[in-house]
Scaffold this active site. Structure first.
Site, PDB file in Angstrom:
ATOM      1  N   GLU A   1      12.457  -5.903   0.541  1.00 46.67           N
ATOM      2  CA  GLU A   1      10.979  -5.885   1.464  1.00 46.67           C
ATOM      3  C   GLU A   1      11.692  -5.920   2.767  1.00 46.67           C
ATOM      4  OE1 GLU A   1       8.503  -5.551   2.192  1.00 46.67           O
ATOM      5  OE2 GLU A   1       7.319  -5.537   0.434  1.00 46.67           O
TER       6      GLU A   1
ATOM      7  N   HIS B   1       4.895  -2.798  10.896  1.00 48.46           N
ATOM      8  CA  HIS B   1       3.767  -2.623  10.686  1.00 48.46           C
ATOM      9  C   HIS B   1       3.118  -1.686  11.885  1.00 48.46           C
ATOM     10  CE1 HIS B   1       2.304  -4.822   6.963  1.00 48.46           C
ATOM     11  NE2 HIS B   1       3.362  -4.461   6.934  1.00 48.46           N
TER      12      HIS B   1
ATOM     13  N   ASP C   1       9.467  -0.786   6.155  1.00 47.53           N
ATOM     14  CA  ASP C   1       8.868  -1.377   5.205  1.00 47.53           C
ATOM     15  C   ASP C   1       8.116  -0.234   4.637  1.00 47.53           C
ATOM     16  OD1 ASP C   1       7.185  -3.426   4.047  1.00 47.53           O
ATOM     17  OD2 ASP C   1       5.726  -3.584   5.488  1.00 47.53           O
TER      18      ASP C   1
ATOM     19  N   GLU D   1       2.071  -1.652  -2.658  1.00 47.45           N
ATOM     20  CA  GLU D   1       2.440  -3.073  -2.225  1.00 47.45           C
ATOM     21  C   GLU D   1       1.457  -3.361  -1.105  1.00 47.45           C
ATOM     22  OE1 GLU D   1       4.355  -6.297  -0.143  1.00 47.45           O
ATOM     23  OE2 GLU D   1       3.912  -4.273   0.591  1.00 47.45           O
TER      24      GLU D   1
ATOM     25  N   HIS E   1       8.741  -0.438  -2.260  1.00 46.63           N
ATOM     26  CA  HIS E   1       7.486   0.359  -2.365  1.00 46.63           C
ATOM     27  C   HIS E   1       7.530   1.347  -1.370  1.00 46.63           C
ATOM     28  CE1 HIS E   1       5.908  -1.509   1.260  1.00 46.63           C
ATOM     29  NE2 HIS E   1       6.391  -2.602   1.248  1.00 46.63           N
TER      30      HIS E   1
END
Length: 794
Positions: free
Chosen positions: A166, A242, A105, A139, A93
């Site tokens: 991922e 993140h 990510d 995603e 993604h």
């Protein structure tokens, strides 16, 4: 690496933003067209842009329903010149969470996929099956784009297997942490093809148990597409996953190369495999798989594993039966001694667990939680030494007072057998539960038993000789080495997760429990040495001293949990929303309104470490719960309220916000349906991310709605949550809810609230929010945005 640098240079790529929907998409198409121009005649390359709209319900994060409109997928099909009936899918993604460049990510996976597409398309060797590359554009919006692809795209029908790429960390090795379901041939394909294998069925069972608050597109392909697959993720350094620190320069070229080597090998293997075409015929049972120190993978069907496990346990029980019941004249005496040793071993474990958890709870209560977050060794010095000392103490006391004049040699023997008995029972029980992780117990039964049989004579001689100790250690080498390797992998994944697991869970208790379990496992066949050695005094004094000194240092606050070190940051995560709320009554009048900055610390410490830097965050502004409103009347972006304590939330008064593109919420109709049901139809338009919260009033119930499969799915706590997102230029969102309701409902039949979240653009940060964020210390990662919240009663 060029692809990775270029994708991350776009900046955060949130669904609906120009960065995600235009810049990232245009960049991918540019690269794909360049690859197409250089591809050989052996292949046919097709490109499609999909912009699906759809809805589904999911039991992740307490359960909710998702609705998406006009999101983006970029799909490439590489197939033989004359086409192919079957395909293997590779999924990454390109979107990211707000305020993060999302290098690991998941931009790195998309970069790897572009490179694989480039390599395969230039090969003169034709493929047997098609390879579909899905560059998935939504995603992070909880798996929406994969759902749009697998349920709506024409090419999805030909997919027989998939590989999902991922991240749960930044770089390092990519771990295979989910496979199947029930397709052993897929794991076998990875075993044969992967050049640098790293895989664990233990990780699969931990992940699928739901104790990690995360999910991947694997779930969508499995549950909505009924397609088997392999789920891989980078797991190193989850501290910066993140966050703004997830930049391309932190991902080593070695990691990218390694992932590329593995994935291209597995994809090529699957794209030329006869089994792919008939994948459903090979669906039989689960598979046990684990890598041996990253050198190779062992994999075998779970049913074969179960037979091996039961045979191993049976041999151990036979051996123990013979040991205890022979000679018959001493059988009762031996049984008594054996069960005493068995009971003492279990008692020592329970005492150790309780004692260490009390220490962990104490550390949490005095506000010193997560002292090991940046300094990993602190957890070992604090909880590891406490666990080892407590275990040794219990057995030392038993030896001194309970076994006063007993032959030490026989005692050592009995305690070895007691540990063997515990492992054999665990092996039988875990196998019976159907868990593939039971293979660990097999190692802990088979190797010690073999060791005991091989050095039986040394066991019966007086005292623990050097030769005996050397042979004993050699026999135990395999289970100990594997357990240390596995523990390190689990630690690597779990420690960073404690920094983002909410303010309800006590991370010290979780980590302390984990360390105690590891200590118990590693000590299980060394308890007998306590009874063989003359004195444990020096060991006990050393362990206790280390524990006490570490505890004093932890209590003094010398180990600050977070770090802003440029090379290796371990930030504290904080979420801030500048909220304007309006509560309406049955007649549509605003009965209450307020505005403030809602502050959420993402770990157990809440914002206690931040308050000295921002003194206005004090006890007078803790977030109140609006009892009459769903989800306490707060604009949760996801239904994670159960992970957070409101006493660790703050609501700092701030001026009202006026977004340039406000939300428009309209009731289209109210219809009386058969069986006393009422259908309410709505139209909503607003920013790319909105949350809908529904609470039927007492006596009313939500019977059906136009979302998902039509059956409303309640979240934990009984309210209903809908996550909405759209790409560029989406039409207004129309939906209806149908309620079963009593004749009289003077206070209305349902409360319905809608929140609009501004994740990017000029509405994202108000001047007050920006000013507050600037005052946050450098060791925090704060993600902030503006939002509005409106509650209506019907």
């Amino acid at each position: 690496r060029g692809y990775l640098d270029n994708i991350t240079a776009i900046g955060p790529r949130t669904v609906g933003s120009p960065g995600n929907e235009v810049l990232a998409v245009n960049y991918l198409l540019e690269q794909i067209r360049a690859i197409e121009r250089e591809s050989t005649d052996a292949h046919k390359l097709s490109v499609d842009i999909q912009r699906p709209t759809g809805s589904f319900s999911i039991d992740f994060l307490g359960g909710f329903t998702s609705y998406y409109a006009n999101i983006t997928n970029v799909i490439v099909k590489l197939e033989p010149r004359n086409g192919a009936e079957h395909a293997v899918l590779s999924n990454c993604h390109f979107d990211s969470v707000p305020n993060s460049p999302g290098a690991s990510d998941d931009a790195v996976s998309c970069a790897v996929m572009l490179e694989i597409l480039n390599t395969l398309s230039k090969s003169s060797e034709p493929l047997q099956h098609a390879v579909i590359f899905l560059f998935n554009g939504a995603e992070e919006n909880i798996l929406q784009a994969s759902h749009g692809f697998i349920t709506q795209h024409e090419w999805a029908k030909s997919i027989r297997a998939f590989i999902n790429l991922e991240a749960a960390g930044v770089g390092g090795k990519e771990l295979v942490f989910q496979t199947g379901p029930e397709n052993p041939w897929l794991v076998q394909a990875y075993v044969v093809a992967a050049q640098h294998p790293f895989a664990s069925v233990v990780a699969q069972e931990i992940f699928q148990s739901g104790i990690i608050p995360a999910d991947t597109d694997f779930r969508i392909y499995r549950d909505f597409g009924n397609v088997p697959g392999i789920d891989l993720a980078f797991i190193e350094n989850g501290y910066i996953y993140h966050t703004k620190y997830d930049t391309s320069d932190r991902i080593l070229t070695d990691s990218i190369q390694r992932a590329g080597d593995n994935i291209i090998s597995v994809l090529k293997y699957l794209a030329t495999s006869d089994k792919l075409a008939k994948s459903f015929e090979y669906r039989h049972g689960n598979v046990v798989f684990f890598d041996v120190l990253g050198l190779f993978v062992l994999a075998y069907p779970a049913r074969v594993g179960a037979i091996m496990n039961y045979i191993t346990a049976a041999i151990a029980f036979l051996y123990l039966g013979k040991r205890v019941l022979q000679p018959k004249t001493r059988a009762v005496h031996n049984l008594k001694k054996f069960f005493t040793a068995f009971g003492l071993t279990l008692l020592s474990w329970i005492c150790t667990l309780v004692a260490v958890l009390i220490v962990a709870a104490f550390v949490s209560l005095i506000g010193r939680s997560l002292s090991w977050y940046t300094h990993f060794y602190v957890s070992v010095f604090l909880y590891g030494t406490a666990a080892a000392a407590k275990l040794i103490l219990v057995h030392t006391l038993a030896k001194k007072f309970f076994y006063k004049n007993v032959n030490e040699q026989h005692l050592g023997d009995f305690f070895f057998d007691a540990s063997l008995m515990i492992w054999s029972i665990a092996l039988a029980v875990i196998t019976q539960m159907g868990l593939c992780s039971a293979f660990i117990c097999t190692l802990w039964v088979a190797f010690p038993l073999l060791t005991k049989l091989m050095i039986h004579k040394e066991f019966t001689q007086k005292g623990a000789t050097v030769k005996f100790v050397m042979m004993y250690m050699l026999g135990m080498f395999v289970p100990y080495l594997y357990m240390m390797y596995l523990s390190w992998t689990v630690f690597e994944m779990f420690t960073p997760i404690m920094g983002r697991s909410g303010s309800e869970i006590l991370p010290d208790v979780v980590l302390a429990g984990f360390i105690v379990v590891i200590t118990m496992i590693l000590s299980s066949y060394f308890i007998n040495f306590i009874y063989l050695v003359k004195s444990t005094k020096t060991t006990l004094v050393t362990l206790t001293t280390v524990f006490v000194v570490t505890l004093i240092l932890v209590c003094s606050g010398i180990f600050f949990p977070y770090s802003s070190d440029a090379a290796n940051p371990k930030p504290k995560r904080v979420f801030l929303q500048h909220v304007s709320r309006r509560f309406h009554d049955l007649d549509g009048n605003v009965v209450k309104s307020d505005s403030g900055i809602w502050i959420n610390g993402f770990d157990y410490n809440g914002v206690s470490h931040i308050t000295p830097h921002v003194p206005e965050i004090n006890d007078s502004i803790r977030t109140p719960c609006e009892e009459q409103a769903p989800f306490c009347g707060l604009p949760w972006i996801l239904p994670v309220h159960f992970m957070f304590r409101l006493v660790k939330n703050w609501y700092l008064p701030a001026p009202e916000i006026f977004p340039r593109s406000p939300i428009h919420f309209k009731v289209l109709s109210k219809e009386l349906m058969p069986w006393n049901n009422v259908r309410l139809s709505f139209e909503v338009s607003g920013p790319s991310h909105m949350s809908l919260y529904v609470r039927p009033h007492e006596g009313s119930s939500l019977s059906t709605w136009s979302l998902g499969d039509g059956t409303p799915v309640a979240s934990l706590g009984g309210d209903y949550f809908v996550f909405y997102s759209h790409g560029l230029q989406a039409a207004p969102w129309h939906f209806w809810v149908e309620l079963t309701t009593p004749e009289k409902h003077s206070d209305g039949m349902v409360s319905l609230a809608i929140a609009a979240h501004y994740f990017f653009g000029e509405d994202q940060k108000s001047p007050q929010l920006s000013a507050l964020l600037e005052r946050f210390p450098s060791w925090t990662f704060s993600s902030g945005w503006s939002c509005t919240y409106d509650l209506f009663v019907f």
